[in-house]
Scaffold this active site. Structure first.
Site, mmCIF file in Angstrom:
data_model
loop_
_atom_site.group_PDB
_atom_site.id
_atom_site.type_symbol
_atom_site.label_atom_id
_atom_site.label_comp_id
_atom_site.label_asym_id
_atom_site.label_seq_id
_atom_site.Cartn_x
_atom_site.Cartn_y
_atom_site.Cartn_z
ATOM 1 N N MET A 1 0.840 -1.197 0.000
ATOM 2 C CA MET A 1 0.000 0.000 0.000
ATOM 3 C C MET A 1 0.876 1.248 0.000
ATOM 4 O O MET A 1 2.081 1.155 -0.039
ATOM 5 C CB MET A 1 -0.936 -0.037 1.187
ATOM 6 C CG MET A 1 -1.998 -1.122 1.018
ATOM 7 S SD MET A 1 -3.114 -1.184 2.396
ATOM 8 C CE MET A 1 -2.031 -1.564 3.722
ATOM 9 N N HIS B 1 11.789 -42.633 -3.428
ATOM 10 C CA HIS B 1 12.834 -43.455 -2.818
ATOM 11 C C HIS B 1 14.036 -42.607 -2.400
ATOM 12 O O HIS B 1 14.525 -42.691 -1.275
ATOM 13 C CB HIS B 1 13.256 -44.539 -3.821
ATOM 14 C CG HIS B 1 14.324 -45.442 -3.292
ATOM 15 N ND1 HIS B 1 15.665 -45.169 -3.464
ATOM 16 C CD2 HIS B 1 14.259 -46.571 -2.560
ATOM 17 C CE1 HIS B 1 16.364 -46.117 -2.875
ATOM 18 N NE2 HIS B 1 15.535 -46.984 -2.315
ATOM 19 N N ARG C 1 13.328 -50.834 7.923
ATOM 20 C CA ARG C 1 12.934 -51.415 6.632
ATOM 21 C C ARG C 1 13.946 -52.492 6.278
ATOM 22 O O ARG C 1 15.062 -52.186 5.862
ATOM 23 C CB ARG C 1 12.919 -50.334 5.553
ATOM 24 C CG ARG C 1 11.856 -49.253 5.749
ATOM 25 C CD ARG C 1 12.014 -48.186 4.669
ATOM 26 N NE ARG C 1 10.852 -47.324 4.532
ATOM 27 C CZ ARG C 1 10.763 -46.087 5.034
ATOM 28 N NH1 ARG C 1 11.749 -45.583 5.729
ATOM 29 N NH2 ARG C 1 9.659 -45.369 4.831
ATOM 30 N N ARG D 1 10.186 -54.432 10.270
ATOM 31 C CA ARG D 1 9.130 -54.731 9.307
ATOM 32 C C ARG D 1 9.581 -55.841 8.367
ATOM 33 O O ARG D 1 10.712 -55.838 7.902
ATOM 34 C CB ARG D 1 8.807 -53.477 8.502
ATOM 35 C CG ARG D 1 7.682 -53.672 7.522
ATOM 36 C CD ARG D 1 7.326 -52.386 6.839
ATOM 37 N NE ARG D 1 8.307 -52.009 5.836
ATOM 38 C CZ ARG D 1 8.250 -50.874 5.135
ATOM 39 N NH1 ARG D 1 7.263 -50.014 5.361
ATOM 40 N NH2 ARG D 1 9.147 -50.591 4.243
ATOM 41 N N GLU E 1 -1.677 -48.734 6.177
ATOM 42 C CA GLU E 1 -1.260 -47.853 5.076
ATOM 43 C C GLU E 1 -2.069 -48.086 3.810
ATOM 44 O O GLU E 1 -1.849 -47.436 2.792
ATOM 45 C CB GLU E 1 0.234 -48.023 4.800
ATOM 46 C CG GLU E 1 0.668 -49.462 4.591
ATOM 47 C CD GLU E 1 2.191 -49.615 4.428
ATOM 48 O OE1 GLU E 1 2.876 -48.612 4.158
ATOM 49 O OE2 GLU E 1 2.679 -50.752 4.572
ATOM 50 N N GLY F 1 1.402 -46.012 8.087
ATOM 51 C CA GLY F 1 2.324 -45.717 6.992
ATOM 52 C C GLY F 1 1.677 -44.635 6.138
ATOM 53 O O GLY F 1 1.004 -44.903 5.146
ATOM 54 N N THR F 2 1.889 -43.410 6.559
ATOM 55 C CA THR F 2 1.158 -42.321 5.900
ATOM 56 C C THR F 2 1.690 -42.007 4.507
ATOM 57 O O THR F 2 1.040 -41.302 3.749
ATOM 58 C CB THR F 2 1.188 -41.060 6.784
ATOM 59 O OG1 THR F 2 2.526 -40.878 7.243
ATOM 60 C CG2 THR F 2 0.261 -41.209 7.969
ATOM 61 N N ASN F 3 2.863 -42.555 4.168
ATOM 62 C CA ASN F 3 3.345 -42.371 2.781
ATOM 63 C C ASN F 3 2.426 -43.127 1.825
ATOM 64 O O ASN F 3 1.879 -42.561 0.881
ATOM 65 C CB ASN F 3 4.761 -42.917 2.601
ATOM 66 C CG ASN F 3 5.772 -42.248 3.515
ATOM 67 O OD1 ASN F 3 5.545 -41.143 3.960
ATOM 68 N ND2 ASN F 3 6.869 -42.927 3.780
ATOM 69 N N ASP F 4 2.285 -44.415 2.082
ATOM 70 C CA ASP F 4 1.430 -45.207 1.202
ATOM 71 C C ASP F 4 -0.030 -44.814 1.351
ATOM 72 O O ASP F 4 -0.781 -44.797 0.381
ATOM 73 C CB ASP F 4 1.610 -46.705 1.495
ATOM 74 C CG ASP F 4 2.777 -47.272 0.698
ATOM 75 O OD1 ASP F 4 2.843 -47.001 -0.516
ATOM 76 O OD2 ASP F 4 3.622 -47.961 1.294
HETATM 77 C C1 PEP Z 1 4.702 -45.617 4.594
HETATM 78 O O1 PEP Z 1 4.139 -46.078 3.615
HETATM 79 O O2 PEP Z 1 4.320 -44.581 5.169
HETATM 80 C C2 PEP Z 1 5.918 -46.260 5.133
HETATM 81 C C3 PEP Z 1 6.474 -45.823 6.231
HETATM 82 O O3 PEP Z 1 6.448 -47.292 4.418
HETATM 83 P P1 PEP Z 1 7.335 -47.092 3.102
HETATM 84 O O4 PEP Z 1 7.663 -45.655 2.966
HETATM 85 O O5 PEP Z 1 8.539 -47.951 3.298
HETATM 86 O O6 PEP Z 1 6.407 -47.622 2.055
HETATM 87 MG MG MG Z 2 4.553 -48.120 3.070
#
Ligand code: PEP
Ligand code: MG
Length: 903
Positions: free
Chosen positions: A117, A467, A586, A642, A767, A788-791
């Protein structure tokens, strides 16, 4: 409710011991106005003035009247009173040639909208007042220069003329008299410029430039209020979620001048050192100058200690007043001041920006000084700042000399410099001769050895849970992913038009995602070195502060914090950084390396269960050793191991040549290996034959892994090492899947110890979306859940983890998504399913244990959510553990239901 009642106060005076507003009245006075009121009240010498409230702007904004006095009944009277008071307090009069009052007119909304402004300075000058001002200051050149600046600003802001044609006039005069800049124009020249400015004003607006300062002032105030509606401001508000209805206040304030001679000056400063956080008065001062000169870098300012020599009284006042302001606002202040004829004025004070180091130190110091509470200190340090303090950093000076070539996603923080290589093998081979960076289009588990050998990883594709990002971050590598400007072809890489060959130097900034040309020196983090016993704490100026803050965080938080770690070295780093266990190991990462990968190949190409078992038997002792090492490193703490998750093709060669080479190494038939590689190829590996689906079709794998864990535990028990193993099944979507895998693990336990249960826990990842819906049923046979919040994010959104980088930027730019859901949990969708699953399990067993091990476990904003819904712990990459501990404490302090699940 938008409009005020008729007798509401619309004008608030400040300064001269007659301040009416308060610093907590931002809604009404805007940030600047409230700040001016607050400063004046605490006795700071603020040039006096008055603030016109946001109410006036609001009424004007929604009115069809273009004249302010008409649009806002009752305002004129209060304005007249404010102006009269200003004249009285300042001892000057608007438009009085013998003693003219000059004012600035500035906007100031509740939330700062920098530069959006308008502002007008030197208002009140006209053809007679300019002479009065000249006489008063004894500097006619200065008075004329102020006047010409005012005409230009007024024309631009009030009459929308733009600045360009005024600049042209000034440039023409500079050329005509043959000087190098307008700073060298003399009085005669400036008189000419003023006259030509007025002519231009007439041409552009069809009006005379207003001689009446009162008329100038009202027009300026109207313009400031109108600027709330300008396109820049509207766009800024949209982008920053600021409501249009807030409107701006307008501040009319007496001008003071730091450029009226040797007894004047201007400066900026901080109440503490903003770089180190040390409690020293810190700043810069320029004699006979205006603020602009400092900002524009025209002259180099001197250290503030200079002020002490030239104007000891002003200096003493400044220290006293700014200290008082720091106490009042209870945070380090960043202030601007002007000395006008030896008299000090404070123009602005605000909470100062600082480095992460200073952030930590100031927060802890202020608790010790009893200025703030421990809880406040916890909120004052951003978790990201702790990340920064733990990572190696670039030498800041050196970095400036290097070009930034491109930008990707910042996936793993830190600074890395080294020679670039395009294959894992080349990186491994070169690493003993100095730091290397691994550049790949994308990485896969085959690249693990190269990633381990590299200081930093750069990929062309992939997002924050690809990855490269997940594994690189876990290893503590500097990691930049999804950098679209990178094109690798064989032995060279093209980055935004530049070509580099294997062995050339590049640098990666994992904080910003920048790819930088050449080598830039880095420095390691003190804190980590001390925690790993490699440095004496006494050598670090910051370690004690870190320890103190983390202690407060640990005393405050409810959430547990674990780490995702696959190897003993990572586990040790995690432990040093305060991890209370491993939330995800893992196991697939243990399958790489010369000998093992050959066994894995043999297992995959096996034609009969006996053949497969043979290959697994060979892997068994290696797995057992792995598990022993990691369980031992985490003695006395839980470790979640795992079972195998990735699809088998990830272990297979990608072309015939590689198949030949690897088959020979493994003593296998190359045709069988190549055939398996083609057979197992999947187009979307992340939804394919992986996780417990593998364990279901190849029960021997789960059996071998469970057997190896339990044997490792038994052997460690013999050695007197106490372990808390947790075996976890990935990618479960139905209760039957879990039950099938659970039976294999229980059978293995029975074989090992005669007991099906006890000595270990058995749980599942949640997941797959379906698992969240049937979580109650699954929980009946499971000891724990790990989300597994990524998947889960991948499957709930239907975005492939490895490919979403191609469109996420567009989604964020267009506002389709408020944030990257792979980075910060999507509360409404993914988060809702997590909560649902947790509630289902807790309905049956209120103490059912559940954590999260996706990348979100290390994201401060997501940690707040996990705390709110009542998870037991988060698990994140080792280097994020301190930030997660702090974020978990902040969640408590922020008072989000005190850890009780949302109702
Ligand atoms: C996921 O899926 O959140 C997880 C921790 O497993 P990854 O990343 O190995 O699939
Ligand atoms: Mg996973």
């Amino acid at each position: 409710r938008l409009f005020m009642s008729t007798n509401r106060k619309l004008v608030y005076f400040f300064g001269g011991g007659a301040t009416e507003g308060r610093f907590d009245m931002k809604d009404l006075l805007g940030g600047k106005g409230a700040g001016l009121a607050g400063m004046s009240r605490s006795g700071a010498p603020v040039p006096e003035g008055f603030t016109i409230t946001t109410d006036v702007c609001r009424k004007y904004y929604f009115s069809s009247e273009s004249r302010l006095f008409k649009a806002v009944p009752g305002f004129k009277k209060q304005f007249d009173e404010g102006l009269e008071k200003l004249e009285k307090v300042s001892g000057k009069k608007l438009g009085d040639p013998s003693n003219p009052l000059l004012v600035s007119v500035r906007s100031g909304a509740k939330f700062s909208m920098p530069g959006m402004m308008d502002t007008i300075l030197n208002l009140g000058l006209n053809s007679s007042c300019v002479e009065g001002s000249a006489a008063l200051t004894g500097d006619r050149r200065f008075a004329l220069d102020s006047y010409r600046r005012f005409i230009q600003m007024f024309a631009d802001v009030v009459r929308d003329t733009g600045k360009e044609r005024f600049e042209e006039i000034l440039d023409a005069e500079v050329r005509r008299v043959g000087v190098s800049s307008d700073r060298e124009l003399n009085e005669v020249s400036l008189e000419r410029v003023v006259e030509r400015y007025k002519d231009l004003y007439r041409v552009l607006t069809k009006d005379e430039f207003p001689e009446d300062p009162r008329e100038q002032l009202i027009a300026a105030i109207e313009a400031v209020f109108r600027s709330w509606k300008n396109a820049r401001a509207v766009t800024y508000r949209k982008a920053n979620n600021i409501s249009d209805k807030l409107c701006t206040a307008c501040n009319v304030q007496k001008m003071v001048f730091g450029n009226m001679g040797a007894d004047c000056g201007t400066g900026v400063g901080f109440t503490r050192d903003p770089a180190s956080g040390e409690k020293v008065f810190y700043g810069e001062y320029l004699a006979n100058a205006q603020g602009e000169d400092v900002v524009a870098g025209i002259r180099t300012p001197l250290p503030i200690s200079n002020l002490a020599e030239t104007h000891p009284k002003a200096n003493r006042d400044l220290i006293k007043i700014t200290k008082r302001l720091e106490k009042k606002y209870r945070d380090m202040q960043d202030f601007e001041f002007t000395v006008e004829q030896k008299k000090l004025y404070i123009l602005q004070t605000r909470v100062g920006k600082r480095t992460p180091l200073a952030e930590l130190r100031i927060a802890v110091d202020m608790v010790r000084e009893k200025l703030i509470t421990k809880q406040e200190a916890l909120l004052r340090v951003r978790p990201e700042s702790l990340d920064q303090l733990l990572k190696p950093i670039f030498d800041a000076e050196e970095r400036k000399n290097h070009r930034v070539l491109a930008k990707g996603l910042p996936a793993g923080p830190g600074a890395a410099s080294g020679r670039i290589f395009f294959t894992a093998e080349a990186a491994v081979a070169a690493a003993p001769r100095g730091p290397v960076l691994l550049l790949r289009a994308e990485t896969n588990p085959d690249d693990i050895a190269g990633m381990m050998a590299a200081e930093g990883i750069l990929t062309a594709t992939g997002g924050l849970t690809s990855h490269a990002a997940v594994v690189g971050r876990g290893m503590g590598k500097v990691c930049v992913v999804g950098c679209g400007a990178v094109r690798i072809d064989g032995l060279s890489v093209h980055i935004a038009g530049h070509r580099f060959e294997a062995g050339d130097y590049l640098s990666l900034d994992g904080f910003t995602g920048e790819v930088i040309e050449d080598e830039v020196s880095t420095q390691p983090s003190d804190i980590l070195q001390i925690l790993l016993g490699k440095m004496d704490p006494k050598e670090s100026p910051i370690f004690a502060y870190y320890e103190q803050l983390m202690k407060w965080a640990d005393q405050t938080r409810r959430l547990g914090v674990r780490a995702n770690a696959d190897r003993p070295e990572e586990a040790l780093v995690a432990r040093a950084l305060g991890a209370e266990g491993i939330g995800l190991c893992r196991t697939e990462h243990m399958f790489f390396g010369e000998k093992r990968i050959s066994r894995v190949l043999a297992m995959i190409v096996a034609q009969t269960p006996q053949e497969r078992r043979q290959a697994l038997d060979a892997l068994y002792p290696m797995q057992k050793k792995d598990f022993k090492e990691i369980l031992k490193a985490m003695e006395d703490l839980p470790v979640t191991i795992r079972t195998l998750d990735p699809p088998l093709h990830e272990f297979l060669p990608h072309d015939n040549e590689e198949a030949e080479r690897r088959a020979r190494a493994a003593n296998l038939d190359p045709n069988a290996v190549w055939e398996a590689s083609r057979r197992l190829k999947e187009t979307n590996p992340m939804l394919g034959h992986r996780g417990c689906r593998l364990g279901t079709t190849h029960p021997e794998i789960t059996e071998m892994q469970a057997g190896a864990v339990l044997a490792a535990v038994a052997e460690l028990r013999e050695e007197g090492v106490k372990t808390y193993p947790e075996i976890m099944i990935p990618l479960v979507g139905t209760a039957a899947e879990f039950k099938g895998q659970a039976k294999i693990v229980r059978d293995a336990s029975e074989r090992a110890s005669g007991k099906r249960k006890g000595g270990y826990k058995l749980g599942t990842m949640i997941e797959v979306p379906r698992a969240t819906l049937v979580a109650g049923e699954i929980s009946e046979t499971a000891d724990f859940f790990s989300f597994g919040t990524n998947d889960l994010t991948q499957m709930v959104f239907g975005y492939s983890r490895d490919d979403y980088g191609k469109f996420i930027d567009a989604y964020l730019d267009k506002g389709i998504l408020p944030m990257d859901p792979f980075q910060t949990i999507d509360r409404e969708g993914v988060g809702r399913l997590v909560k649902l699953a947790l509630d289902e399990a807790r309905k049956l067993n209120p103490k059912f244990k559940a954590g999260v091990c996706g990348e979100h476990g290390g994201d401060p904003a997501s940690i707040g959510f996990f705390h709110e819904i009542g998870l037991d712990y988060v698990s994140c990459s080792p280097y994020r553990v301190p930030a997660a501990r702090l974020a978990a404490a902040q969640a408590v302090v922020a008072g989000k239901n005190g850890g009780e699940p949302d109702k």
